[in-house]
Write a protein that holds these residues in place. Structure first.
Motif, PDB file in Angstrom:
ATOM      1  N   ASN A  19      21.901 -35.977 -20.306  1.00  0.00           N
ATOM      2  CA  ASN A  19      21.877 -34.368 -19.820  1.00  0.00           C
ATOM      3  C   ASN A  19      22.878 -34.382 -18.781  1.00  0.00           C
ATOM      4  OD1 ASN A  19      20.518 -33.643 -22.149  1.00  0.00           O
ATOM      5  ND2 ASN A  19      18.722 -33.072 -20.896  1.00  0.00           N
ATOM      6  N   HIS A  20      23.700 -33.477 -18.762  1.00  0.00           N
ATOM      7  CA  HIS A  20      24.710 -33.281 -17.570  1.00  0.00           C
ATOM      8  C   HIS A  20      24.888 -31.752 -17.120  1.00  0.00           C
ATOM      9  CE1 HIS A  20      26.493 -37.221 -17.997  1.00  0.00           C
ATOM     10  NE2 HIS A  20      26.642 -36.855 -19.365  1.00  0.00           N
ATOM     11  N   PRO A  21      24.188 -31.690 -15.598  1.00  0.00           N
ATOM     12  CA  PRO A  21      24.216 -30.370 -15.276  1.00  0.00           C
ATOM     13  C   PRO A  21      25.688 -29.657 -15.035  1.00  0.00           C
ATOM     14  CG  PRO A  21      23.713 -31.817 -13.404  1.00  0.00           C
ATOM     15  CD  PRO A  21      23.824 -32.557 -14.719  1.00  0.00           C
ATOM     16  N   THR A  22      25.826 -28.465 -14.944  1.00  0.00           N
ATOM     17  CA  THR A  22      27.230 -27.938 -15.034  1.00  0.00           C
ATOM     18  C   THR A  22      27.881 -28.401 -13.510  1.00  0.00           C
ATOM     19  OG1 THR A  22      26.342 -26.156 -15.853  1.00  0.00           O
ATOM     20  CG2 THR A  22      28.548 -25.708 -14.696  1.00  0.00           C
ATOM     21  N   SER A  23      27.223 -28.560 -12.534  1.00  0.00           N
ATOM     22  CA  SER A  23      27.746 -29.105 -11.207  1.00  0.00           C
ATOM     23  C   SER A  23      28.517 -30.457 -11.535  1.00  0.00           C
ATOM     24  CB  SER A  23      26.702 -29.113 -10.003  1.00  0.00           C
ATOM     25  OG  SER A  23      25.543 -29.843 -10.332  1.00  0.00           O
ATOM     26  N   GLU A  24      27.616 -31.322 -12.120  1.00  0.00           N
ATOM     27  CA  GLU A  24      28.337 -32.382 -12.330  1.00  0.00           C
ATOM     28  C   GLU A  24      29.516 -32.621 -12.939  1.00  0.00           C
ATOM     29  OE1 GLU A  24      26.903 -36.885 -14.411  1.00  0.00           O
ATOM     30  OE2 GLU A  24      25.656 -35.035 -14.642  1.00  0.00           O
ATOM     31  N   LEU A  25      29.458 -31.557 -14.028  1.00  0.00           N
ATOM     32  CA  LEU A  25      30.924 -31.500 -14.955  1.00  0.00           C
ATOM     33  C   LEU A  25      32.023 -31.154 -14.034  1.00  0.00           C
ATOM     34  CD1 LEU A  25      32.645 -31.153 -17.595  1.00  0.00           C
ATOM     35  CD2 LEU A  25      31.053 -29.072 -17.836  1.00  0.00           C
ATOM     36  N   LEU A  26      31.736 -29.968 -13.395  1.00  0.00           N
ATOM     37  CA  LEU A  26      32.851 -29.113 -12.575  1.00  0.00           C
ATOM     38  C   LEU A  26      33.398 -30.353 -11.449  1.00  0.00           C
ATOM     39  CD1 LEU A  26      31.859 -25.725 -12.333  1.00  0.00           C
ATOM     40  CD2 LEU A  26      32.998 -26.491 -13.944  1.00  0.00           C
ATOM     41  N   ASN A  27      32.437 -30.856 -10.744  1.00  0.00           N
ATOM     42  CA  ASN A  27      32.879 -31.639  -9.790  1.00  0.00           C
ATOM     43  C   ASN A  27      33.624 -32.956 -10.022  1.00  0.00           C
ATOM     44  OD1 ASN A  27      31.805 -30.210  -7.345  1.00  0.00           O
ATOM     45  ND2 ASN A  27      29.796 -30.954  -7.778  1.00  0.00           N
ATOM     46  N   ALA A  28      33.334 -33.490 -11.377  1.00  0.00           N
ATOM     47  CA  ALA A  28      33.880 -34.425 -11.940  1.00  0.00           C
ATOM     48  C   ALA A  28      35.415 -34.107 -12.104  1.00  0.00           C
ATOM     49  CB  ALA A  28      33.323 -35.067 -13.094  1.00  0.00           C
ATOM     50  N   LEU A  29      35.711 -33.048 -12.878  1.00  0.00           N
ATOM     51  CA  LEU A  29      37.083 -32.695 -12.953  1.00  0.00           C
ATOM     52  C   LEU A  29      37.791 -32.249 -11.773  1.00  0.00           C
ATOM     53  CD1 LEU A  29      36.269 -29.990 -15.815  1.00  0.00           C
ATOM     54  CD2 LEU A  29      37.334 -32.279 -16.057  1.00  0.00           C
ATOM     55  N   ILE A  30      37.236 -31.445 -10.716  1.00  0.00           N
ATOM     56  CA  ILE A  30      37.874 -31.291  -9.422  1.00  0.00           C
ATOM     57  C   ILE A  30      38.281 -32.423  -8.702  1.00  0.00           C
ATOM     58  CG2 ILE A  30      37.303 -30.158  -7.097  1.00  0.00           C
ATOM     59  CD1 ILE A  30      35.598 -27.875  -8.686  1.00  0.00           C
ATOM     60  N   THR A  31      37.117 -33.398  -8.445  1.00  0.00           N
ATOM     61  CA  THR A  31      37.602 -34.621  -7.794  1.00  0.00           C
ATOM     62  C   THR A  31      38.552 -35.619  -8.399  1.00  0.00           C
ATOM     63  OG1 THR A  31      35.595 -35.901  -8.751  1.00  0.00           O
ATOM     64  CG2 THR A  31      35.187 -34.574  -6.469  1.00  0.00           C
TER      65      THR A  31
END
Length: 265
Positions: free
Chosen positions: A203-215
């Motif tokens: 399971n991946h929370p939304t914050s993990e997804l967005l921060n992976a893309l941003i970084t």
């Protein structure tokens, strides 16, 4: 079962599903062969005009969406872990006389199989839960996307994956705390299918997804949430509008799908 074996275990599971899915009403292969688009309004609104664009479709299964891109005028490439799915995708592509390309590999390893960059990278519905590390996944996207290129994604909302199969109770952690190892019978496309599989997911929370893309150098352009699924792939659902499904007793109380678009800097 060792978590480190997740690629081989999940590959076997998806290989076992291919023939059942191709024959299922869920995937409506007859309609697809006759020209039916398999893309939904949710993702089409973010994709825009793909004609003449190089499109990479990650986790393409047996390629219906990928070949839909080809029908829309794109130069489309699909990638999937399942060798059986890719074999069937190539057969269907040849029978339809399309020019879609297909590559069989683990998504983490895709840069070693593709020596080009793409205008658009697309992935959708039931995808990132198969990866333990979203930073590694986002690095692949950034590496394969042209500067100024667009990443488009639609997937089931992480809140959906917290519930038991009948959406009666909170069963799993929202956060990525550990691998989820499950035994299952049947498949979302045919619950009565006589197949049994093991899966390892996260399971991946939304914050993990967005921060992976941003970084990893992607700039978020849009993020949308929807209180329905365009697919009837869960238990206890009702169709309240054509091709819009909700959990009966939850109605519109939870998000079921999200979509996003991002641009590589």
């Amino acid at each position: 079962m060792k978590t480190s074996d997740y690629i081989n275990i999940n590959k076997l599971t998806w290989n076992n599903k291919v023939d059942v899915h191709i024959d299922s009403e869920f995937y409506d292969m007859e309609g697809f062969l006759q020209g039916k688009s398999t893309l939904n309004t949710i993702e089409l609104e973010l994709l825009g005009n793909v004609k003449g664009k190089k499109v990479l479709h990650l986790q393409c299964h047996f390629g219906q969406d990928t070949m839909t891109f080809s029908r829309m005028g794109a130069k489309a490439t699909g990638v999937d872990l399942s060798d059986k799915a890719i074999e069937r995708a190539r057969e269907i592509n040849q029978n339809l006389g399309l020019d879609t390309s297909f590559v069989c590999c683990d998504i983490y390893d895709a840069p070693n199989h593709l020596n080009e960059q793409f205008d658009i990278i697309f992935t959708s519905y039931g995808t990132i839960g198969w990866f333990p590390d979203l930073d590694k996944w986002a690095k692949v996207i950034s590496q394969l996307l042209k500067p100024g290129g667009k990443f488009v994604m639609a997937d089931f909302h992480p809140i959906v994956w917290m519930f038991d199969n009948d959406f009666k109770e909170i069963f799993y952690n929202y956060f990525n705390t550990e691998a989820i190892i499950e035994d299952e019978s049947g498949t979302y496309a045919d619950r009565e299918a006589e197949i049994a599989n093991q899966t390892i997911t996260w399971n991946h929370p939304t914050s993990e997804l967005l921060n992976a893309l941003i970084t990893n150098g992607l700039e978020l352009n849009s993020f949308n949430e929807f209180d329905y699924s365009p697919y009837n792939c869960f238990n206890e659902t009702e169709e309240f509008e054509p091709n819009k499904f909700r959990i009966k007793h939850l109605k519109n109380k939870i998000p079921m799908v999200y979509s996003l678009s991002a641009t590589k800097k």
